[in-house]
Enzyme design. Sequence first.
Site, PDB file in Angstrom:
ATOM      1  N   TYR A 171       0.840  -1.208   0.000  1.00 16.32           N
ATOM      2  CA  TYR A 171       0.000   0.000   0.000  1.00 16.32           C
ATOM      3  C   TYR A 171       0.868   1.248   0.000  1.00 16.32           C
ATOM      4  CZ  TYR A 171      -3.321   3.519   1.656  1.00 16.32           C
ATOM      5  OH  TYR A 171      -4.093   4.647   1.790  1.00 16.32           O
ATOM      6  N   LYS A 203       1.177   4.351  -2.837  1.00 17.66           N
ATOM      7  CA  LYS A 203       0.950   5.764  -2.567  1.00 17.66           C
ATOM      8  C   LYS A 203       2.187   6.603  -2.889  1.00 17.66           C
ATOM      9  CE  LYS A 203      -3.336   5.558  -1.419  1.00 17.66           C
ATOM     10  NZ  LYS A 203      -4.368   6.177  -2.276  1.00 17.66           N
TER      11      LYS A 203
END
Length: 244
Positions: free
Chosen positions: A150, A154
Amino acid sequence: MNRLEGKIAVVTGGGTGIGLASARRFIAEGAFVYLFGRRADKLAAAVAGLGAQARAIPGSVTNHDDLDRLYDTVRQEHGTLDILFANAGTGALLPLSELTLDHVDATFDVNVKGTIFTVQKGLKLMARGGSIILTGSTTGVMGTPAFSVYSASKAAVRNLARSWAQDLRGTGIRVNVLSPGPTLTELAAEVVGRDAMIEMGATTPIGHVGDPSEVAAAAAFLASSDSSFMTGGELFTDGGLAQI
């Protein structure tokens, strides 16, 4: 304030959390908002609460036909797009030893590929003065246990804004990243846990977990002409978590 009076906005991941709170704020400031997301029931409930200035379009950012249908609807009904908030995202806690190809693909398909094609397709409807907002995260600049995939997605989103600001030179269209820290959304409570989010918020200099409405206020700033001299940048709404 009516900083967004007459503006047309698309918010992906708009049925809950930061997306819904931002749609509510955009409407309060005068915009008409298209909510796009995978869960039709959440979108319907959101529109019921938001009223006549909101329209739900079910679909996934990973499906090009769904994205085309979204923008075809915007084109037919309004002809233009002023604000694009590419907010749809997903994530799960998995340590390095447990990572799988499916997990990596699912995360990058939504957070990176989904963002890329949401913006590429929506850009065709945007003109000078348009604002593109990408949802980043404090995890993009921090090391976070069991959240590497994750976090990497990002970090990729952060660079997309930097590079796209160059691609959009001379168009009058701005692109910026809005990076929340610990914010008590449905997804965060599901992935991290409600109590864990509250505890994380308590460690920030502000001293409490964020509310989606606080992130939405920053999104409205980036959507408006008040941020007219910002592009390629990153605005943190994190209680200071990644700033110290």
